[in-house]
Design an enzyme around this catalytic site. Structure first.
Site, mmCIF file in Angstrom:
data_model
loop_
_atom_site.group_PDB
_atom_site.id
_atom_site.type_symbol
_atom_site.label_atom_id
_atom_site.label_comp_id
_atom_site.label_asym_id
_atom_site.label_seq_id
_atom_site.Cartn_x
_atom_site.Cartn_y
_atom_site.Cartn_z
ATOM 1 C CG ASP A 1 -2.422 0.770 1.066
ATOM 2 O OD1 ASP A 1 -2.232 1.813 0.581
ATOM 3 O OD2 ASP A 1 -3.433 -0.265 0.886
ATOM 4 C CG HIS B 1 -4.113 2.324 -2.345
ATOM 5 N ND1 HIS B 1 -4.155 2.855 -1.120
ATOM 6 C CD2 HIS B 1 -5.016 2.178 -2.737
ATOM 7 C CE1 HIS B 1 -5.544 3.068 -0.946
ATOM 8 N NE2 HIS B 1 -6.242 2.720 -1.953
ATOM 9 C CD GLU C 1 -9.823 4.098 -1.507
ATOM 10 O OE1 GLU C 1 -10.636 4.678 -0.676
ATOM 11 O OE2 GLU C 1 -8.681 3.684 -1.207
HETATM 12 C C1 ACM Z 1 -10.795 -0.368 -0.193
HETATM 13 O O1 ACM Z 1 -11.422 -0.126 0.816
HETATM 14 N N1 ACM Z 1 -9.952 0.811 -0.649
HETATM 15 C C2 ACM Z 1 -10.607 -1.361 -1.099
#
Ligand code: ACM
Length: 645
Positions: free
Chosen positions: A320, A390, A455
């Site tokens: 991440d 991420h 995201e």
């Molecule tokens: C997530 O909660 N961004 C998959």
């Protein structure tokens, strides 16, 4: 097992099981210890030695029977069978030793640990059973019987059993069962001993008069992961179609005995049957090990918790913004730089970090050991490398992944990380990802490899001259189309290695990827799941409002956890019914459900356990139990039996 599959904190593969009975003697109240070493593996062995440790050490001339005492120092004992002895698969080496230091007073005063040294010098872990003694009479359960007196979790599909007043001793395989069946019992014994180290184990391989005998059968009509238990006058029949079903049958038996021993209205069955199979093939739990590093021992224990709840997928979030946790051959910086946060490190301290640099990553040996451990518990590990968003940690580790002409702070993620997306217009992105996918495919047998896709910030790539040029070359003009291009290229890389793409629901945005074999984890609105299924994607539902375990239990100020998805009480998690969100005609695309655990705020074991248990059991029951069999009042009574980390 090769050394490569060993990692500190992860239980070894075992092929031996040692039970021990304490017998008082007329002329010596300290008595003697009677041992049974079982070979639960596939190969006969000879020329081996057994090492065990016991508080009641052999002090005097040991009255040894069928054994040679080679060495004893303190609590350490090394023994060997008579010359020429062969321990065949399923067979037992029985021996006894006398002259021990005093009369054992507790179950804990037997064999504490053991290993076998084979003739070639290889040392192998041994599962050790509780110290047994002959019962002084039948034990009876007392007190009122609860309305649903069986400590089963998750609840089975069909339960037709009557409670018994008798408390069995241990559950023991009958004579003549195969080495494979013994191994299954030994594996579940070890699971219960790890999860509940201060409780007696449910199983023993050494039969005593008040034990209940187990017989085994294969019944393919029970289907994948299904099992049947028949409680008969003289024994219990354990029938299953496959190894997972047999493990779940044994786990259910162990749960029943744990409950009966705990009392409080819970009982072991007297007669009747349980016929059981899972509602969904995918019953998962995700864990974010990027925001927070969990030692391999914690992950092994978490896998044990999943197995107890009959969950069968561990979705392992490995990268991440805050860290990259997986060793990748050829790119040591990903972990040497990308897994460390600190005031002077390339990655700044984040939630929970203090002034000391801290970090951690999983080596290939760690991963192999965890994959092997999960496999023994019939759990599939689906690794996740979260790209293209991420990716701050990867970009910090390999600065050449960034377009040098993209201005700093061109865009930021909702979590506040600027310029955090891998750039598809940079060659290193693809050479690095080839290495990443090579290692994922080499390490993880799962048919699915999860590549995130969630995201990606609005504005990503639009200020990168290289990405803008790539979009022009591709004839596209919006970043969503570029993400689709990115993920399709990743999908091709996975397919070349015989793997299918799994990702978060945003992978379906825009033109998405090819639907064939693709599995999307739906975390946003449930309607998104139905829409993706309609378009031909397989889906797993993990709605944040119900199944995100980092979300606080309630809105009370003093409660802890995240709040962006509201609050999720245990009852609300239990009440969520996925069938209400996915229309009947799309149900074939619904592969299952899973919980997710993001760990930004989870900085202690207490915090972890408070958020995860027993809500994870609520999700497990939704994944396993037919919807009409769910029962909140029964479930509430059973949460006291839930394991924890
Ligand atoms: C997530 O909660 N961004 C998959």
């Amino acid at each position: 097992m090769t050394d490569q599959q060993r990692a500190p904190g992860v239980p070894d593969q075992t092929r031996f099981h040692l039970d021990c009975l304490w017998q008082p003697l007329e002329d010596d109240p300290a008595g003697r210890l009677v041992f049974e070493l079982r070979n639960t593996g596939d190969d006969p062995i000879a020329g081996f030695r057994l090492v065990f440790t016991t508080l009641r050490f052999v002090e005097r001339d040991p009255l040894a029977d069928n054994v040679r005492l080679i060495d004893r120092k303190g609590y350490f004992h090394e023994v060997a069978p008579p010359d020429g002895f062969h321990l065949v698969p399923g067979g037992a080496w029985r021996f006894s030793l006398g002259g021990i230091t005093g009369e054992p007073q507790h179950r804990s005063e037997g064999i504490v640990s053991a290993y076998v040294t084979e003739a070639d010098g290889e040392r192998r872990a041994v599962v050790v059973g509780d110290l047994r003694r002959k019962a002084s009479g039948e034990r009876r359960a007392s007190g009122a019987v609860a309305a649903q007196p069986f400590a089963l979790m998750p609840w089975p599909a069909e339960v037709a059993i009557a409670p018994s007043d008798v408390l069995p001793g241990y559950l023991v395989p009958a004579e003549g069962v195969t080495a494979d069946e013994l191994s299954a019992v030994s594996t579940v014994t070890a699971l219960f001993r790890r999860l509940f180290p201060i409780e007696p184990a449910p199983f023993s391989l050494m039969a005593l008069p008040d034990d209940r005998l187990l017989r085994f059968a294969t019944d393919t009509s029970l289907g994948r992961e299904g099992y049947r238990l028949e409680f008969r006058a003289d024994d219990i029949l354990v029938a299953a179609a496959d190894a997972a079903g047999r493990q779940y049958a044994l786990t259910a038996l162990g749960q029943l005995l744990r409950g009966a021993r705990a009392g409080g209205g819970f009982r072991f069955p007297a007669d009747g049957h349980i016929i059981d199979h899972p509602r969904f093939g995918w019953r998962g739990c995700h864990l974010d090990t990027a925001r927070r590093f969990f030692p391999v021992g914690d992950i092994a224990r978490f896998l044990d918790c999943l197995a107890y709840l009959r969950l069968n997928v561990f979705h392992w979030h490995l990268t991440d913004d805050e860290a990259w946790r997986l060793e990748i051959r050829g790119y040591p910086q990903l972990t040497s730089v990308g897994s460390v946060r600190g005031p002077e490190a390339a990655l700044r301290p984040q939630l929970g970090d203090g002034p000391e640099a801290s970090g951690g990553f999983y080596s290939h040996a760690d991963v192999r050991a965890l994959v092997a451990h999960a496999g023994r518990l019939n759990i599939e590990i689906v690794p996740e490398v979260d790209i293209p968003g991420h990716s701050t940690a990867a970009l910090a580790a390999l600065p050449a992944l960034a377009d040098p002409d993209e201005p700093a702070g061109a865009y930021a993620s909702v979590q506040g990380f600027a310029n955090n997306a891998l750039n598809p217009a940079i060659d290193l992105t693809w050479t690095m990802l080839e290495a990443v996918v090579d290692d994922l495919a080499a390490l993880f047998p799962s048919p699915h490899l999860h590549v995130g896709g969630d995201e990606v910030p609005h504005g990503a790539w639009q200020s990168s001259p290289l990405a803008v040029r790539l979009m022009a070359d591709l004839g596209i003009n919006d970043p969503e189309a570029l993400q689709s291009h990115f993920m399709r290229r990743v999908q091709t890389m996975l397919r070349k290695r015989g793997r299918q793409l799994a990702g978060w629901n945003e992978v379906g945005n825009g033109a998405g990827v090819e639907t064939e074999g693709t599995l999307l984890t739906v975390w946003q609105k449930a309607t998104i799941g139905a829409g993706l299924a309609e378009r031909g994607y397989d889906i797993v539902m993990a709605p944040a409002e119900a199944y995100y375990l980092d979300i606080a239990h309630s809105q009370a100020w003093d409660e802890i956890g995240m709040s962006w998805a509201g609050a999720t009480s245990l009852e609300a998690a239990y009440a969520y019914e996925v069938g209400n969100d996915i229309p009947a005609d799309l149900l074939p695309r619904l592969k299952g459900i899973q919980a997710c655990l993001w760990t930004e705020l989870i900085d202690s074991r207490a915090h972890f356990n408070h958020l995860v248990f027993p809500r994870l059991a609520a999700v497990a029951e939704a994944g396993w139990t037919p919807a009409p069999r769910k029962d909140w009042s029964r479930f509430q009574q059973l949460t006291r039996f839930c394991p924890s980390l």
